[in-house]
Design a protein around this motif. Sequence first.
Motif, short mmCIF file in Angstrom:
data_model
loop_
_atom_site.label_atom_id
_atom_site.label_comp_id
_atom_site.label_asym_id
_atom_site.label_seq_id
_atom_site.Cartn_x
_atom_site.Cartn_y
_atom_site.Cartn_z
N ASN A 147 6.07 -8.43 4.68
CA ASN A 147 5.84 -7.24 3.88
C ASN A 147 5.04 -6.20 4.67
O ASN A 147 4.21 -6.55 5.51
N ARG A 200 2.80 -2.39 4.49
CA ARG A 200 2.06 -1.46 3.63
C ARG A 200 1.74 -0.19 4.41
O ARG A 200 1.56 -0.20 5.62
N LYS A 201 1.62 0.89 3.66
CA LYS A 201 1.44 2.20 4.25
C LYS A 201 0.02 2.41 4.77
O LYS A 201 -0.95 1.95 4.17
N VAL A 238 3.34 2.38 8.77
CA VAL A 238 3.20 1.12 8.04
C VAL A 238 2.64 0.03 8.95
O VAL A 238 2.75 0.10 10.18
N VAL A 271 1.39 -7.01 6.70
CA VAL A 271 0.21 -7.31 5.88
C VAL A 271 -0.66 -8.46 6.39
O VAL A 271 -1.77 -8.65 5.90
N ALA A 273 -6.96 3.22 4.92
CA ALA A 273 -6.36 1.90 5.04
C ALA A 273 -7.47 0.85 5.14
O ALA A 273 -8.55 1.12 5.66
N LEU A 304 -4.39 -10.00 -0.82
CA LEU A 304 -3.30 -9.04 -0.69
C LEU A 304 -2.78 -8.55 -2.04
O LEU A 304 -2.03 -7.57 -2.09
N PRO A 308 -3.84 -3.72 -4.28
CA PRO A 308 -3.01 -2.71 -3.60
C PRO A 308 -3.76 -1.84 -2.61
O PRO A 308 -3.14 -1.20 -1.76
N THR A 347 -4.58 -3.15 3.04
CA THR A 347 -3.44 -2.87 3.91
C THR A 347 -3.03 -4.10 4.70
O THR A 347 -1.85 -4.42 4.83
N CYS A 348 -4.01 -4.82 5.25
CA CYS A 348 -3.72 -5.98 6.11
C CYS A 348 -4.91 -6.92 6.10
O CYS A 348 -6.05 -6.48 6.09
#
Length: 273
Positions: free
Chosen positions: A2, A4-5, A12, A15, A187, A229, A232, A235-236
């Motif tokens: 997956n 994430r922005k 991106v 994750v 982020a 995770l 929301p 990010t990672c």
Amino acid sequence: MNLRKIPSSGGVLPVVGVGTWRTFDVGAKPDERAPLAEVLHILFKAGGSVIDTSPMYGKAEGVVGDLLAAARTRSKAFLATKVWISGADNGIAQMQKSMALLQTQRIDLMQVHNLLDWRVHLPTLRAWKQEGRVRYLGVTHYTESAHGELEKVLQAEPWDFVQLNYALDDRAVERRLLPLAAERGIAVLVNQPFGGGGLLRKLSDRPLPAWAGEIGCTSWAQLLLKFVLANPAVTCVIPGTGKPEHMRDNVQAGVGNYPDAALLKRMVSEIEV
């Protein structure tokens, strides 16, 4: 895996990444480095990219640089390191050394470690970002006692990233820092997702709950990573490991679904720590 922005750029990130504190601080012997080369191979094969390191992590930066050069995989890595020293000139020298050790002309994310002298380093960081020597700027801390100061710093400047501690048994960042990061488009990298390792050790002898399968988890490590995770704003997550079998386990948290609000509440109430 997956993705994430990154709010500040629209780019991106996968994750799940890897941290190098202690685990990558090794010598040059093949038997010391071979497992670490496999850790990075597993990360990249799974679609991950983030490798977090620091000058304070002993030989870790040089080891990461050597492994990426030997495998010719620098292009697959999102390299995050830190400046951790007082004084502008000292900061420049330290960052230049990090680039040399990592064998790269550009650092993906340069972070002011533990907020040390951040106001002094910020003009250099901004200049290096404008010149393309770094892609993103961030700040870090790993203790709850610093959360108040970290909040003020995040409000003071438009940072790209913040790195902070977050785990099922360490949820203080849920109150203000994670909402603030989301509000300001910052982020979030999460360190210590296993409670500094203590939480995972406490749970290791307990059977995995039957409901873990609802989110595709086959281990406690995956369950704890998916808890983090599920937020929301994250990010990672960057669990540290030097063991291929642990990396293989960790990356599985990067796929599939994450706990909903009801399951998160159940996790908190049922997993006694």
